[in-house]
Design an enzyme around this catalytic site. Sequence first.
Site, PDB file in Angstrom:
ATOM      1  NE  ARG A  94     -30.114  36.264  75.178  1.00 44.64           N
ATOM      2  CZ  ARG A  94     -30.388  35.236  74.379  1.00 44.64           C
ATOM      3  NH1 ARG A  94     -29.683  35.038  73.297  1.00 44.64           N
ATOM      4  NH2 ARG A  94     -31.359  34.417  74.667  1.00 44.64           N
ATOM      5  CE  LYS A 130     -26.672  57.054  85.581  1.00 41.71           C
ATOM      6  NZ  LYS A 130     -27.109  58.026  86.603  1.00 41.71           N
ATOM      7  CD  GLU A 175     -29.241  67.619  83.401  1.00 43.76           C
ATOM      8  OE1 GLU A 175     -28.450  67.650  84.361  1.00 43.76           O
ATOM      9  OE2 GLU A 175     -30.178  66.787  83.307  1.00 43.76           O
ATOM     10  CE  LYS A 226     -23.152  61.723  81.799  1.00 48.02           C
ATOM     11  NZ  LYS A 226     -24.579  61.697  81.615  1.00 48.02           N
ATOM     12  CD  GLU A 232     -25.660  57.034  89.828  1.00 51.44           C
ATOM     13  OE1 GLU A 232     -25.805  57.434  88.660  1.00 51.44           O
ATOM     14  OE2 GLU A 232     -26.533  57.137  90.684  1.00 51.44           O
ATOM     15  NE  ARG A 257     -23.177  58.015  85.009  1.00 48.60           N
ATOM     16  CZ  ARG A 257     -23.271  57.459  83.823  1.00 48.60           C
ATOM     17  NH1 ARG A 257     -22.512  56.426  83.516  1.00 48.60           N
ATOM     18  NH2 ARG A 257     -24.119  57.931  82.921  1.00 48.60           N
ATOM     19  CG  ASN A 277     -28.188  61.243  89.595  1.00 47.51           C
ATOM     20  OD1 ASN A 277     -28.629  61.407  88.467  1.00 47.51           O
ATOM     21  ND2 ASN A 277     -27.641  60.116  89.991  1.00 47.51           N
ATOM     22  CG  HIS A 302     -30.985  64.683  88.185  1.00 46.22           C
ATOM     23  ND1 HIS A 302     -30.170  65.794  88.218  1.00 46.22           N
ATOM     24  CD2 HIS A 302     -31.033  64.308  86.877  1.00 46.22           C
ATOM     25  CE1 HIS A 302     -29.738  66.061  87.000  1.00 46.22           C
ATOM     26  NE2 HIS A 302     -30.253  65.182  86.167  1.00 46.22           N
ATOM     27  CG  HIS A 332     -35.848  61.948  88.435  1.00 52.38           C
ATOM     28  ND1 HIS A 332     -34.846  61.027  88.645  1.00 52.38           N
ATOM     29  CD2 HIS A 332     -35.537  62.549  87.258  1.00 52.38           C
ATOM     30  CE1 HIS A 332     -33.976  61.075  87.651  1.00 52.38           C
ATOM     31  NE2 HIS A 332     -34.364  61.997  86.800  1.00 52.38           N
ATOM     32  CG  HIS A 387     -34.648  65.832  82.729  1.00 54.07           C
ATOM     33  ND1 HIS A 387     -34.892  65.005  83.799  1.00 54.07           N
ATOM     34  CD2 HIS A 387     -33.297  65.961  82.658  1.00 54.07           C
ATOM     35  CE1 HIS A 387     -33.741  64.650  84.352  1.00 54.07           C
ATOM     36  NE2 HIS A 387     -32.759  65.215  83.681  1.00 54.07           N
TER      37      HIS A 387
HETATM   38  P1  NAD Z   1     -36.393  65.632  74.471  1.00 53.27           P
HETATM   39  O1  NAD Z   1     -35.661  64.494  73.947  1.00 53.27           O
HETATM   40  O2  NAD Z   1     -37.839  65.456  74.801  1.00 53.27           O
HETATM   41  O3  NAD Z   1     -36.239  66.859  73.451  1.00 53.27           O
HETATM   42  C1  NAD Z   1     -36.862  68.069  73.760  1.00 53.27           C
HETATM   43  C2  NAD Z   1     -37.809  68.537  72.641  1.00 53.27           C
HETATM   44  O4  NAD Z   1     -37.031  69.128  71.596  1.00 53.27           O
HETATM   45  C3  NAD Z   1     -38.608  67.425  71.996  1.00 53.27           C
HETATM   46  O5  NAD Z   1     -39.871  67.927  71.638  1.00 53.27           O
HETATM   47  C4  NAD Z   1     -37.775  67.112  70.756  1.00 53.27           C
HETATM   48  O6  NAD Z   1     -38.520  66.482  69.739  1.00 53.27           O
HETATM   49  C5  NAD Z   1     -37.331  68.481  70.355  1.00 53.27           C
HETATM   50  N1  NAD Z   1     -36.103  68.567  69.563  1.00 53.27           N
HETATM   51  C6  NAD Z   1     -35.007  67.793  69.686  1.00 53.27           C
HETATM   52  N2  NAD Z   1     -34.033  68.270  68.913  1.00 53.27           N
HETATM   53  C7  NAD Z   1     -34.520  69.345  68.261  1.00 53.27           C
HETATM   54  C8  NAD Z   1     -33.984  70.262  67.333  1.00 53.27           C
HETATM   55  N3  NAD Z   1     -32.704  70.203  66.966  1.00 53.27           N
HETATM   56  N4  NAD Z   1     -34.783  71.230  66.861  1.00 53.27           N
HETATM   57  C9  NAD Z   1     -36.076  71.335  67.292  1.00 53.27           C
HETATM   58  N5  NAD Z   1     -36.636  70.522  68.193  1.00 53.27           N
HETATM   59  C10 NAD Z   1     -35.853  69.529  68.673  1.00 53.27           C
HETATM   60  O7  NAD Z   1     -35.706  66.196  75.809  1.00 53.27           O
HETATM   61  P2  NAD Z   1     -34.190  66.427  76.235  1.00 53.27           P
HETATM   62  O8  NAD Z   1     -34.221  67.601  77.105  1.00 53.27           O
HETATM   63  O9  NAD Z   1     -33.271  66.384  75.085  1.00 53.27           O
HETATM   64  O10 NAD Z   1     -33.885  65.130  77.107  1.00 53.27           O
HETATM   65  C11 NAD Z   1     -34.585  64.871  78.286  1.00 53.27           C
HETATM   66  C12 NAD Z   1     -34.538  63.387  78.566  1.00 53.27           C
HETATM   67  O11 NAD Z   1     -33.184  62.989  78.750  1.00 53.27           O
HETATM   68  C13 NAD Z   1     -35.298  62.973  79.806  1.00 53.27           C
HETATM   69  O12 NAD Z   1     -36.065  61.834  79.532  1.00 53.27           O
HETATM   70  C14 NAD Z   1     -34.200  62.653  80.795  1.00 53.27           C
HETATM   71  O13 NAD Z   1     -34.600  61.678  81.724  1.00 53.27           O
HETATM   72  C15 NAD Z   1     -33.103  62.164  79.904  1.00 53.27           C
HETATM   73  N6  NAD Z   1     -31.748  62.303  80.447  1.00 53.27           N
HETATM   74  C16 NAD Z   1     -30.942  61.220  80.388  1.00 53.27           C
HETATM   75  C17 NAD Z   1     -29.659  61.314  80.843  1.00 53.27           C
HETATM   76  C18 NAD Z   1     -28.722  60.143  80.702  1.00 53.27           C
HETATM   77  O14 NAD Z   1     -27.625  60.178  81.264  1.00 53.27           O
HETATM   78  N7  NAD Z   1     -29.077  59.134  79.944  1.00 53.27           N
HETATM   79  C19 NAD Z   1     -29.174  62.512  81.372  1.00 53.27           C
HETATM   80  C20 NAD Z   1     -30.028  63.606  81.418  1.00 53.27           C
HETATM   81  C21 NAD Z   1     -31.322  63.481  80.940  1.00 53.27           C
HETATM   82  N1  GLY Z   2     -27.270  62.207  84.095  1.00 47.24           N
HETATM   83  C1  GLY Z   2     -26.729  61.444  85.173  1.00 47.24           C
HETATM   84  C2  GLY Z   2     -25.690  60.462  84.746  1.00 47.24           C
HETATM   85  O1  GLY Z   2     -25.397  60.303  83.587  1.00 47.24           O
HETATM   86  O2  GLY Z   2     -25.149  59.803  85.571  1.00 47.24           O
END
Ligand code: NAD
Ligand code: GLY
Length: 360
Positions: free
Chosen positions: A120, A142, A184, A226, A236, A240, A244, A247, A251, A264
């Site tokens: 939890r 998030k 982003e 941010k 949100e 907030r 998006n 997005h 998505h 992404h």
């Molecule tokens: P990811 O986590 O898939 O990383 C991208 C690639 O780079 C992967 O293959 C990873 O293993 C590799 N990698 C990571 N760090 C590295 C490094 N230092 N050197 C070499 N390779 C490395 O993708 P991302 O773009 O970081 O994140 C995308 C995800 O984030 C999506 O799932 C998206 O929905 C989510 N997201 C969430 C929020 C939020 O607010 N929580 C906001 C934006 C995106």
């Molecule tokens: N990436 C969208 C949010 O954090 O609200």
Amino acid sequence: MLTLNVALGDRSYPINIGRGLLGDPSLILPFLKTPRVAIVTNDVVGPLYLDSLQAALRARGVRVHAVTLPDGEEHKNWQTLNLIFDTLLAERCERSTTLLALGGGVIGDMTGFAAATYQRGVPFIQIPTTLLSQVDSSVGGKTAINHPLGKNMVGAFYQPRLVLADTGTLDTLPDRELAAGLAEVIKYGLIRDPGFFVWLEANIERLVAREPEALAFAIERSCANKAEVVAADETEQGERALLNLGHTFGHAIETGMGYGVWLHGEAVAAGTMMAAELSCRLGWLPAEEVSRIEALHRRAGLPVQGPRLGADRYLELMAHDKKVEAGRLRLILLRGIGQAVIHADATPEAIAAAIDARCA
Ligand code: NAD
Ligand code: GLY
């Protein structure tokens, strides 16, 4: 090192940004409840950074467990999430054990969700290693996994205790991933920071070339934007949602193409062009501003058109968006560069026309 604060009362936390921070465990130790952590990473990031982080923490008396997940957006699901719980339970990790997310947004989102739900709720720390995660996903709480019918559909708002963004980790990031992060970064300029957008127009090649000073500035400015938005609207209820931009369309691209086919950030870039196109067709955004937005994305190495899934398929996928309210799609559109708005009145025909105009 530069430190920003996410102001959320007694759940406030710092974002530390700088080169080489991973090598300094004293930045992490004060945020642990007990000297016990479980590091969650993947099979790409682990071989690069896990050993040194584990060794540094162990040298300071911390008991360390590690979970290495398969890499990729296609693994951001229940099955992979369960691997985290398998290790936590097998090792009898307690409520006071802190989870450390070492990786990009996929690892950050999954580790955060695991932390929100294991017993939890246990503390967690974000150690983002992609540009995208350093400017966006590690901040704001998030957390989620994907469902075959929609991106990030199952999750929780759950804030980390600390964000530690070591910009040195970007040295090993592939070019395509760096560009995805820039989508982003550009977003913040478009939705609320026109001065930053102008700075990006003057400096985007320095970012693509990974000039450390330019990258540090872009990461700091993005995180500052941010942090302000999250502090004002953590869950949100209003502002907030502007984060998006692009997005809802994006998505749909990620889900429609199959998770992991479009990155992404790439999907967000094409989605942002669709949002700009619709804003222009509504008479809100001058055509020359659409051209500026397109030019900046191109120079960043990002796609400016989506895949031709068919407008009907886009609309079907977009109907699963989390911003849908009483069956109505709420889109983030632009009334100018730096001025995003939420709009619930676009007709399906108008949305479809904008999509068709921005697909290759
Ligand atoms: P990811 O986590 O898939 O990383 C991208 C690639 O780079 C992967 O293959 C990873 O293993 C590799 N990698 C990571 N760090 C590295 C490094 N230092 N050197 C070499 N390779 C490395 O993708 P991302 O773009 O970081 O994140 C995308 C995800 O984030 C999506 O799932 C998206 O929905 C989510 N997201 C969430 C929020 C939020 O607010 N929580 C906001 C934006 C995106
Ligand atoms: N990436 C969208 C949010 O954090 O609200």
